[in-house]
Design a protein around this motif. Structure first.
Motif, PDB file in Angstrom:
ATOM      1  N   PHE A 110       0.836  -1.209   0.000  1.00 16.45           N
ATOM      2  CA  PHE A 110       0.000   0.000   0.000  1.00 16.45           C
ATOM      3  C   PHE A 110       0.872   1.261   0.000  1.00 16.45           C
ATOM      4  O   PHE A 110       0.602   2.227  -0.715  1.00 16.45           O
ATOM      5  N   TRP A 111       1.947   1.242   0.797  1.00 14.64           N
ATOM      6  CA  TRP A 111       2.875   2.372   0.855  1.00 14.64           C
ATOM      7  C   TRP A 111       3.518   2.601  -0.525  1.00 14.64           C
ATOM      8  O   TRP A 111       3.606   3.740  -1.003  1.00 14.64           O
ATOM      9  N   ALA A 112       3.967   1.526  -1.170  1.00 17.13           N
ATOM     10  CA  ALA A 112       4.592   1.652  -2.489  1.00 17.13           C
ATOM     11  C   ALA A 112       3.621   2.253  -3.495  1.00 17.13           C
ATOM     12  O   ALA A 112       3.999   3.100  -4.321  1.00 17.13           O
ATOM     13  N   ALA A 113       2.358   1.836  -3.429  1.00 16.92           N
ATOM     14  CA  ALA A 113       1.351   2.353  -4.358  1.00 16.92           C
ATOM     15  C   ALA A 113       1.147   3.849  -4.191  1.00 16.92           C
ATOM     16  O   ALA A 113       0.840   4.554  -5.159  1.00 16.92           O
ATOM     17  N   MET A 114       1.315   4.357  -2.983  1.00 18.88           N
ATOM     18  CA  MET A 114       1.069   5.767  -2.701  1.00 18.88           C
ATOM     19  C   MET A 114       2.339   6.619  -2.749  1.00 18.88           C
ATOM     20  O   MET A 114       2.295   7.810  -2.428  1.00 18.88           O
ATOM     21  N   SER A 115       3.466   6.049  -3.135  1.00 20.25           N
ATOM     22  CA  SER A 115       4.722   6.788  -3.179  1.00 20.25           C
ATOM     23  C   SER A 115       4.636   7.955  -4.169  1.00 20.25           C
ATOM     24  O   SER A 115       4.017   7.841  -5.230  1.00 20.25           O
ATOM     25  N   THR A 116       5.302   9.050  -3.829  1.00 29.51           N
ATOM     26  CA  THR A 116       5.260  10.249  -4.673  1.00 29.51           C
ATOM     27  C   THR A 116       6.602  10.551  -5.333  1.00 29.51           C
ATOM     28  O   THR A 116       6.717  11.537  -6.058  1.00 29.51           O
ATOM     29  N   SER A 117       7.607   9.719  -5.092  1.00 28.19           N
ATOM     30  CA  SER A 117       8.911   9.926  -5.717  1.00 28.19           C
ATOM     31  C   SER A 117       9.617   8.589  -5.844  1.00 28.19           C
ATOM     32  O   SER A 117       9.274   7.611  -5.153  1.00 28.19           O
ATOM     33  N   ALA A 118      10.618   8.542  -6.723  1.00 29.08           N
ATOM     34  CA  ALA A 118      11.372   7.307  -6.909  1.00 29.08           C
ATOM     35  C   ALA A 118      12.102   6.886  -5.634  1.00 29.08           C
ATOM     36  O   ALA A 118      12.073   5.696  -5.278  1.00 29.08           O
ATOM     37  N   PRO A 119      12.768   7.798  -4.904  1.00 26.67           N
ATOM     38  CA  PRO A 119      13.409   7.368  -3.655  1.00 26.67           C
ATOM     39  C   PRO A 119      12.428   6.780  -2.638  1.00 26.67           C
ATOM     40  O   PRO A 119      12.745   5.809  -1.963  1.00 26.67           O
ATOM     41  N   GLU A 120      11.235   7.365  -2.529  1.00 22.97           N
ATOM     42  CA  GLU A 120      10.243   6.827  -1.596  1.00 22.97           C
ATOM     43  C   GLU A 120       9.810   5.430  -2.027  1.00 22.97           C
ATOM     44  O   GLU A 120       9.637   4.528  -1.186  1.00 22.97           O
ATOM     45  N   LEU A 121       9.650   5.228  -3.330  1.00 19.38           N
ATOM     46  CA  LEU A 121       9.277   3.904  -3.833  1.00 19.38           C
ATOM     47  C   LEU A 121      10.366   2.884  -3.513  1.00 19.38           C
ATOM     48  O   LEU A 121      10.067   1.742  -3.134  1.00 19.38           O
ATOM     49  N   ILE A 122      11.617   3.291  -3.645  1.00 20.87           N
ATOM     50  CA  ILE A 122      12.735   2.380  -3.353  1.00 20.87           C
ATOM     51  C   ILE A 122      12.691   1.933  -1.897  1.00 20.87           C
ATOM     52  O   ILE A 122      12.876   0.750  -1.579  1.00 20.87           O
ATOM     53  N   VAL A 123      12.414   2.872  -0.982  1.00 19.22           N
ATOM     54  CA  VAL A 123      12.337   2.528   0.446  1.00 19.22           C
ATOM     55  C   VAL A 123      11.147   1.609   0.717  1.00 19.22           C
ATOM     56  O   VAL A 123      11.251   0.629   1.465  1.00 19.22           O
ATOM     57  N   TRP A 182      -3.501   4.279 -12.600  1.00 17.42           N
ATOM     58  CA  TRP A 182      -2.154   4.820 -12.442  1.00 17.42           C
ATOM     59  C   TRP A 182      -1.208   3.710 -12.031  1.00 17.42           C
ATOM     60  O   TRP A 182      -1.620   2.610 -11.634  1.00 17.42           O
ATOM     61  N   TRP A 183       0.100   3.976 -12.106  1.00 15.57           N
ATOM     62  CA  TRP A 183       1.109   2.943 -11.900  1.00 15.57           C
ATOM     63  C   TRP A 183       1.024   2.293 -10.514  1.00 15.57           C
ATOM     64  O   TRP A 183       1.389   1.128 -10.335  1.00 15.57           O
ATOM     65  N   GLY A 184       0.537   3.024  -9.498  1.00 14.65           N
ATOM     66  CA  GLY A 184       0.470   2.474  -8.149  1.00 14.65           C
ATOM     67  C   GLY A 184      -0.459   1.286  -8.014  1.00 14.65           C
ATOM     68  O   GLY A 184      -0.345   0.512  -7.053  1.00 14.65           O
ATOM     69  N   SER A 185      -1.349   1.106  -8.980  1.00 14.82           N
ATOM     70  CA  SER A 185      -2.287  -0.018  -8.901  1.00 14.82           C
ATOM     71  C   SER A 185      -1.578  -1.364  -8.984  1.00 14.82           C
ATOM     72  O   SER A 185      -2.100  -2.374  -8.505  1.00 14.82           O
ATOM     73  N   VAL A 186      -0.366  -1.402  -9.565  1.00 13.95           N
ATOM     74  CA  VAL A 186       0.335  -2.683  -9.678  1.00 13.95           C
ATOM     75  C   VAL A 186       0.831  -3.172  -8.313  1.00 13.95           C
ATOM     76  O   VAL A 186       1.144  -4.363  -8.156  1.00 13.95           O
ATOM     77  N   PHE A 187       0.925  -2.272  -7.350  1.00 11.70           N
ATOM     78  CA  PHE A 187       1.278  -2.671  -5.986  1.00 11.70           C
ATOM     79  C   PHE A 187       0.025  -2.872  -5.128  1.00 11.70           C
ATOM     80  O   PHE A 187      -0.003  -3.738  -4.255  1.00 11.70           O
ATOM     81  N   LEU A 188      -0.987  -2.084  -5.376  1.00 11.43           N
ATOM     82  CA  LEU A 188      -2.212  -2.164  -4.584  1.00 11.43           C
ATOM     83  C   LEU A 188      -2.914  -3.508  -4.757  1.00 11.43           C
ATOM     84  O   LEU A 188      -3.629  -3.968  -3.869  1.00 11.43           O
ATOM     85  N   VAL A 189      -2.690  -4.174  -5.891  1.00 17.69           N
ATOM     86  CA  VAL A 189      -3.339  -5.454  -6.161  1.00 17.69           C
ATOM     87  C   VAL A 189      -2.896  -6.534  -5.173  1.00 17.69           C
ATOM     88  O   VAL A 189      -3.589  -7.546  -4.989  1.00 17.69           O
ATOM     89  N   ASN A 190      -1.744  -6.325  -4.507  1.00 19.05           N
ATOM     90  CA  ASN A 190      -1.282  -7.321  -3.534  1.00 19.05           C
ATOM     91  C   ASN A 190      -2.176  -7.414  -2.302  1.00 19.05           C
ATOM     92  O   ASN A 190      -2.233  -8.464  -1.645  1.00 19.05           O
TER      93      ASN A 190
END
Length: 529
Positions: A110-123, A182-190
């Motif tokens: 859920f956190w990855a789906a809501m990330s607003t930057s590449a560094p946040e997504l990496i974390v 949007w791209w975050g949906s690929v993580f939200l599906v988990n």
């Protein structure tokens, strides 16, 4: 008295109803497959999302090295935390650790789906790696608790083969989501997958754990994370900068290797190591583990550049790219169960070495892919590659588990899965960096006349070159980007094929004395202290 009661409780937990009723036993396997499906689904979904994440309009404008880190942060944490995940399962119960891992994985998704930057997504991806590290060793250990020796090989083959469902479903689901959301949906599906797996785990799985309460090893986890992280950073940055002699890159590589040496020294001296190097006293365990690592090195690297080939060079949508990757999933699903039967007649060494040679040939065949390659040829290539990968991974996994005493299944399965992930993270880092370096060198001659800032941007990746071409209205640069990417992919695929061939040699030499149907000898138990 308390110890006696604890011992009785452990015996009751191990003798759960899930292991005594036929249908319930296979339903329990379904839960374990679903749990690992969430882990593998995330990997394959991200592959088709890379092109979107690189877009400044539809994604996060991620650079090539940020994309590598979005994969590597997950696999790196996954790999080094697997040791701890296995020990925690042995100590506190594999079902409990599995449920904890599912909760962490779902929240981090859920956190990855809501990330607003590449560094946040990496974390956020790193946090997902923590959850996966708790999930994977628990699934394999619970298979050992639920199934007896007679059925365990087939259960593990099904468990391994069903990763092909994720290989198929990931690109398809990811592509469909990216075309509509949007791209975050690929993580939200988990999230819904995790919810169903949690319910099934509570109802069907035994609370199995061993009677051996292995001590935790925080120093080992810290050293392995720091050492591998530094090495991977050096590899990725070296490729990104096209400079392997700079202080930052060279210092990171050397420092990381020194930390890993300290890690090995530490693990050989502690009573309860996070990564039990003493398991490698068994030749079969070592050969199977190393071959798995080399297999996933080549596979993960090839999946990284296949996505850019299909969506960049061939101009396919994410969903079209996902459809074209279905044959590899079909191959994995067919290859894993068939290999379990072949091993009984021919032995592990012959089956796995032949499968890995076949996989190496398919990686080498990428040199024949170009702008006009018929997709029928690509489908056939993916199908054969999937068959080979399925036939290689399932028998090596069973060979690894067969040499372990029951009380070490958690640690052993952690080593098995960590070797996969270490191979994967090194494959993306090494082959991804080689791809970046080769592309930058080849496209250089086509950037003459561009302003220095634009040329520097275009040199980073084919996606960046196409973006510069669109902004500068220079369609010739698109052709240059495609040609240079194909050159870089062909060079990289030769290296990946060589690594897979080395894996075939390792497993052949390791099991060359095994006769058909012979099970590997039990690994020596670590010294007690």
């Amino acid at each position: 008295m308390a110890q006696q009661l604890a011992g009785h409780r452990s015996e009751r937990e191990a003798a759960s109803p899930a292991g005594s009723v036929g249908l319930r036993r296979w339903l329990a396997l379904g839960v374990l497959v679903l749990a690992q499906l969430a882990v593998w689904l995330d990997n394959t979904i991200l592959n088709v999302a890379l092109n979107t994440l690189a877009s400044p309009d539809e994604g996060l404008a991620a650079t090539t090295n940020q994309l590598q880190w979005s994969i590597s942060s997950y696999t790196l944490i996954f790999a080094v935390m697997l040791f701890t995940g296995g020990v925690l399962g042995d100590r506190y119960g594999h079902r409990r650790v599995l449920n904890t891992g599912l909760l962490v994985f779902g929240a981090a998704s859920f956190w990855a789906a809501m990330s607003t930057s590449a560094p946040e997504l990496i974390v956020a991806r790193g946090a997902m790696g923590v959850g996966s590290a708790l999930i994977m060793p628990a699934t394999l250990s619970l298979i050992s608790a639920v199934f007896d020796a007679r059925e365990r090989a087939m259960a593990i083959a099904i468990w391994s083969g069903c990763s092909g469902l994720a290989i198929a479903a990931g690109p398809l689901v990811g592509g469909a989501l990216l075309e509509r959301f949007w791209w975050g949906s690929v993580f939200l599906v988990n999230v819904p997958i995790v919810a169903v797996a949690l319910i099934g785990a509570v109802i069907l799985l035994p609370a199995a754990r061993t009677k051996v309460r292995t001590a935790l090893d925080p120093l080992g986890v810290l050293l392995s994370t720091a050492g591998l992280g530094a090495v991977v950073y050096g590899i990725i940055e070296g490729g990104h900068r096209s400079d392997w002699t700079g202080a930052a890159v060279l210092g990171s590589l050397i420092g990381g290797l020194l930390v890993l040496v300290a890690f090995v020294w530490t693990e050989l001296r502690v009573a309860g190591p996070s990564f039990d190097l003493r398991l490698f006293r068994s030749n079969e365990f070592t050969g199977a583990s190393v071959s798995v690592m080399l297999t996933f090195f080549s596979l993960s690297g090839s999946m990284f550049y296949t996505s850019f080939y299909l969506q960049g060079v061939r101009g396919q949508t994410p969903f079209e790219a996902g459809l074209n990757l279905v044959p590899v999933a079909v191959g994995v699903l067919l290859g894993a169960p068939v290999s379990a039967r072949l091993v009984r007649g021919l032995g592990v060494g012959r089956v796995v070495s032949l499968a890995m040679v076949t996989a190496a040939v398919t990686f080498l065949a990428y040199v024949r892919l170009d702008l006009d390659t018929a997709m029928v040829w690509f489908w056939l290539l993916m199908l054969v590659q999937g068959l080979a990968m399925g036939a290689a991974v399932a028998p090596t996994t069973e060979a690894i588990m067969a040499v372990l005493p029951q009380e070490r299944t958690g640690a052993g399965s952690a080593v098995n899965n960590s070797m996969r992930q270490i191979g994967g993270v090194l494959g993306v880092a090494v082959l991804g960096s080689l791809l970046t370096s080769a592309y930058g060198s080849d496209v250089e001659r086509s950037l003459a006349g561009l302003p220095a800032p634009a040329a520097e941007t275009a040199r980073q990746s084919a996606e960046a070159t196409r973006q510069v071409a669109a902004e500068a209205h220079l369609p010739r640069l698109v052709d240059a980007a495609n040609d240079s990417f194909l050159h870089a992919m062909h060079l990289t695929s030769v290296v990946g094929a060589g690594v897979a061939a080395l894996g075939a040699l390792v497993v052949f030499l390791t099991f060359r004395r095994s006769t058909a149907g012979t099970r590997p000898a039990e690994a020596p138990r670590p010294a007690e202290s």
